[in-house]
Scaffold this motif. Structure first.
Motif, mmCIF file in Angstrom:
data_model
loop_
_atom_site.group_PDB
_atom_site.id
_atom_site.type_symbol
_atom_site.label_atom_id
_atom_site.label_comp_id
_atom_site.label_asym_id
_atom_site.label_seq_id
_atom_site.Cartn_x
_atom_site.Cartn_y
_atom_site.Cartn_z
ATOM 1 N N ALA A 128 -32.790 16.963 -16.260
ATOM 2 C CA ALA A 128 -32.168 15.999 -16.755
ATOM 3 C C ALA A 128 -32.423 15.614 -18.538
ATOM 4 N N ILE A 129 -31.798 15.282 -18.930
ATOM 5 C CA ILE A 129 -32.257 14.720 -20.596
ATOM 6 C C ILE A 129 -32.865 13.348 -20.554
ATOM 7 N N PRO A 130 -34.026 13.075 -21.017
ATOM 8 C CA PRO A 130 -34.793 12.017 -21.173
ATOM 9 C C PRO A 130 -34.282 11.124 -22.101
ATOM 10 N N VAL A 131 -33.851 10.034 -21.992
ATOM 11 C CA VAL A 131 -33.158 9.001 -22.988
ATOM 12 C C VAL A 131 -34.110 7.766 -23.035
ATOM 13 N N LEU A 132 -33.850 7.208 -24.235
ATOM 14 C CA LEU A 132 -34.249 6.003 -24.602
ATOM 15 C C LEU A 132 -33.210 5.048 -24.820
ATOM 16 N N ILE A 133 -33.457 3.688 -24.491
ATOM 17 C CA ILE A 133 -32.238 2.661 -24.439
ATOM 18 C C ILE A 133 -32.756 1.659 -25.110
ATOM 19 N N ALA A 134 -31.898 1.344 -26.402
ATOM 20 C CA ALA A 134 -32.169 0.304 -27.242
ATOM 21 C C ALA A 134 -31.280 -1.036 -26.748
ATOM 22 N N GLY A 135 -32.298 -1.919 -26.422
ATOM 23 C CA GLY A 135 -31.588 -3.245 -25.755
ATOM 24 C C GLY A 135 -32.180 -3.481 -24.446
ATOM 25 N N SER A 136 -32.277 -4.780 -24.054
ATOM 26 C CA SER A 136 -33.018 -5.090 -22.915
ATOM 27 C C SER A 136 -32.248 -6.213 -22.302
ATOM 28 N N GLY A 137 -30.672 -6.236 -22.400
ATOM 29 C CA GLY A 137 -30.128 -7.004 -21.708
ATOM 30 C C GLY A 137 -29.011 -6.540 -20.448
ATOM 31 N N ASN A 138 -27.985 -7.132 -20.160
ATOM 32 C CA ASN A 138 -27.071 -6.708 -19.101
ATOM 33 C C ASN A 138 -26.680 -5.398 -19.291
ATOM 34 N N GLU A 139 -26.167 -4.854 -20.542
ATOM 35 C CA GLU A 139 -25.629 -3.505 -20.827
ATOM 36 C C GLU A 139 -26.862 -2.373 -20.385
ATOM 37 N N ALA A 140 -28.281 -2.886 -20.823
ATOM 38 C CA ALA A 140 -29.309 -1.972 -20.468
ATOM 39 C C ALA A 140 -29.332 -1.611 -18.985
ATOM 40 N N GLU A 141 -28.979 -2.597 -18.220
ATOM 41 C CA GLU A 141 -29.297 -2.799 -16.830
ATOM 42 C C GLU A 141 -28.071 -1.649 -16.354
ATOM 43 N N ARG A 200 -32.333 11.506 -26.536
ATOM 44 C CA ARG A 200 -31.287 10.711 -27.019
ATOM 45 C C ARG A 200 -31.917 9.013 -26.981
ATOM 46 N N LEU A 201 -31.089 8.450 -27.884
ATOM 47 C CA LEU A 201 -31.224 6.963 -28.068
ATOM 48 C C LEU A 201 -29.809 6.500 -27.796
ATOM 49 N N ILE A 202 -29.877 5.731 -26.802
ATOM 50 C CA ILE A 202 -28.490 5.029 -26.537
ATOM 51 C C ILE A 202 -28.667 3.527 -26.838
ATOM 52 N N LEU A 203 -27.711 3.221 -27.713
ATOM 53 C CA LEU A 203 -27.587 1.807 -28.371
ATOM 54 C C LEU A 203 -26.580 1.023 -27.381
ATOM 55 N N THR A 204 -27.026 -0.184 -27.052
ATOM 56 C CA THR A 204 -26.350 -1.255 -26.419
ATOM 57 C C THR A 204 -25.515 -1.948 -27.352
ATOM 58 N N ASN A 205 -24.399 -2.738 -27.109
ATOM 59 C CA ASN A 205 -23.717 -3.625 -28.270
ATOM 60 C C ASN A 205 -24.858 -4.544 -28.440
ATOM 61 N N GLU A 206 -25.862 -5.176 -27.453
ATOM 62 C CA GLU A 206 -26.544 -5.931 -28.008
ATOM 63 C C GLU A 206 -27.339 -5.395 -29.315
#
Length: 622
Positions: A128-141, A200-206
């Motif tokens: 699997a591709i390791p990804v980072l998530i930008a944001g720590s709110g509901n969308e990140a969950e 990858r970096l996944i951006l949440t709307n937050e």
């Protein structure tokens, strides 16, 4: 479970010895309570839930349903006057037991499914591709849960970054917040040392809306070799959902189009629902989005008029696929053909006409004056006259900021079209007042004026993107060139809202102006796009200034001094005060302009155009 809860309650209350003598009481309770409980559980949706997705809302519904049932036990005891004995301790214990029996299996099954899918994810985790998530709110969950539990995903979350310093060190579903957004480079280095280098970096709307320097974050990610994506659509749960997230690459439209304006879609639905709608230029950027939003609002029928064959094919195919319940008709027709457009309107008999057909490329129209007048002005006259003839409720023309103090033929032709619609609206208003004196009128004629839309065929964004793909240089006409920008979806939504506002207003409002915010320097836009691609302006990708083109202005305006703006009841929409004009005189001038296009003499056409639009001052290069 309800029967079991009653039995357990009686057993706990009376013990083994006395329990046997209470069987008759329990039998009566079963016969009375169970049918009632079945209805209550159905009313609170307990039978409709999918156990795999059991969550807090399901638990709340269980508590409400159990409380209703236990209250019924108390009422039953009181109403039976001692014939049915329900000790209070049993009511109390039954509430807890029943909550546990109804909620426990759901939660256990949810845990079992999540753990099974999580183990499946771990088994394939090496690929699997390791990804980072930008944001720590509901969308990140939502993202983490989907990546962990959906067996078909090929990504695994290894960490998060957040704009909230207080969240650093915390965890969501056991995925840690590794640092502040400004620490992206350090976070990536730390993960790389652990053998979990993100790709990858996944951006949440937050992150998109709250990050102060989102451009810098994206630029840093690109320099580190991370592809940057944003959440397009949350994971859909339930019978019709697949539990997967939808991602799309980040682009300049996501950054410039970050609006916090709340749009009133209820007003749009009232305008469109159950109506017969005709859209000219329905295959273009604005026209196609108009068609999509209109179809989504349950219009009765939709006719698309388009001069380009492939554009007509593409939009009708998309609408038939996405909105199969909406009757859509596509017609090849040039709005310059007065006979054919009149026949189409008379056959279809639309309630509302949206006129988006136009030539909009300034340099091209400068070299093809007759074509610009025939399409932008005469075409509008043809559509407006046809709408007036069949008594449509309204015709709405899509206009442009280039119509204000025009220096180009394109801007002047659109201003002439605005004036014609304004003249017809004034005549209808005067006629209505003469008949009934209350301002109720026949066909409404309105123009909605706004600037550039991001990603349209006439926008600089596709051009810059193409130049970036070719390695540069990025060409900008002038370092001080500024333009207004808005996303296509928001612009069209505001057009529809303005149309609803104008149709329901008894005031004479013929021109609406969209609030486009602050203008953006084109050179700044170019630099942003270069940085988003992971490069440095004028180091990796050059920016070249090519000079102002014919008909262009450095700064566009949204309204003229002779038509001061007034706020409306809707955020983002302003009304231009009607200009003093003599409708009959203006209509005659436009007829002369139309006649001049038949001779094909540029000077004569420009002279007639200036008579219709006195403020037109053509900008010519030396």
């Amino acid at each position: 479970m309800t029967a079991a809860a009653i039995v357990i309650g009686y057993y706990l209350r009376f013990g083994t010895g006395a329990f046997i003598f209470r069987l008759d009481d329990m039998a009566i309770l079963f016969a009375t309570v169970l049918p009632f409980a079945g209805v209550v559980y159905w009313a609170f949706g307990l039978y409709a839930g999918i156990w795999r997705f059991a969550s807090i809302p399901d638990l709340i519904n269980i508590i409400k349903a159990v409380t209703t049932v236990t209250v019924f036990l108390v009422v039953l005891d009181f109403a039976s006057r001692g014939d049915i004995v329900v000790p209070r301790t049993i009511v109390f214990s039954t509430w807890f037991i029943l909550c546990a029996l109804l909620g426990g299996p759901r939660m256990l099954y949810r845990i079992y499914r999540d753990q099974r899918l999580l183990k499946r994810g771990h088994r394939r985790g090496h690929g699997a591709i390791p990804v980072l998530i930008a944001g720590s709110g509901n969308e990140a969950e939502i993202i983490i849960r989907s990546l962990e539990t959906n067996g078909s995903e090929l990504m695994t979350p290894v960490g998060m970054i957040s704009s909230k310093q207080a969240h650093v060190g915390q965890r969501i579903r056991n995925v840690p917040v590794l640092g502040h957004s400004e620490d992206l480079e350090r976070v990536v280095q730390r993960l790389t040392q652990r053998g979990q280098a993100p790709r990858r970096l996944i951006l949440t709307n937050e992150a998109l809306t709250k990050e102060k320097d989102i451009e810098s974050l994206i630029s840093t990610a690109r320099k580190l070799g991370l592809s940057v994506e944003r959440l397009l659509r949350p994971a859909m749960e339930g019978a019709d959902g697949d539990g997967r997230i939808r991602l799309t690459p980040i682009n300049i439209e996501d950054l410039l189009g970050r609006s916090t304006r709340e749009l009133d879609y209820t007003m749009i639905r009232k305008l469109v629902a159950g109506q017969r709608i005709l859209v000219t230029g329905g295959g273009g950027t604005i026209g196609s989005e108009l068609c999509r939003q209109i179809a989504s609002m349950s219009c009765k029928r939709l006719m698309i008029v388009e001069n380009a064959e492939f554009a007509l094919y593409a939009i009708t195919k998309d609408l038939q696929r996405d909105y199969p319940g909406v009757p859509v008709e596509g017609r090849l027709c040039d709005v310059r053909d007065r006979v054919k457009i009149t026949a189409l309107v008379e056959t279809f008999v639309p309630d509302i006409v949206f006129h988006a057909a136009a030539l909009k490329h300034v340099p091209i129209v400068e070299r093809h004056i007759a074509e610009g007048i025939r399409t932008n002005t005469v075409g509008t006259v043809n559509v407006a006259d046809a709408a007036r003839k069949i008594g449509a409720k309204a015709m709405v023309m899509i206009s442009t900021d280039k119509a204000v103090q025009p220096t180009s033929v394109m801007g002047a032709t659109k201003r002439a079209a605005e004036s014609y619609c304004e003249a017809l609206d004034a005549l209808a208003y005067a006629a209505s007042n003469r008949v009934n004196g209350n301002g109720n009128r026949e066909t409404r004629f309105m123009s909605v004026r706004f600037g550039n839309v991001l990603g349209s065929s006439g926008s600089v964004v596709p051009l810059f993107r193409e130049q970036l793909e070719q390695g540069g240089p990025i060409t900008v006409t002038h370092p001080d060139m500024k333009r207004y920008f808005m996303t296509i979806k928001e612009a069209v939504s505001l057009v529809l809202m303005a149309s609803a506002l104008g149709l329901n207003s008894r005031e004479r409002i013929s021109i609406f102006v969209l609030d486009m915010g602050q203008p953006v320097k084109i050179v700044d836009l170019a630099e942003q796009m270069i940085r988003l691609a992971g490069y440095e302006p004028n180091e990796d990708i050059a920016i070249e200034f090519t000079g102002v083109r014919e008909g262009e202005k450095l700064h566009e305006e949204l309204f003229d001094a002779s038509e001061p703006l007034h706020p409306t009841s809707l955020d983002g929409i302003m009304a231009a005060e009607p200009r003093a004009l003599v409708p009959e005189t203006l209509i005659e001038e436009i007829k002369r302009l139309q006649a001049a296009t038949k001779d094909g003499d540029d000077e004569t056409m420009l002279s007639r155009l200036s008579a219709v639009v006195p403020e037109f001052t053509r900008h010519r290069l030396n």
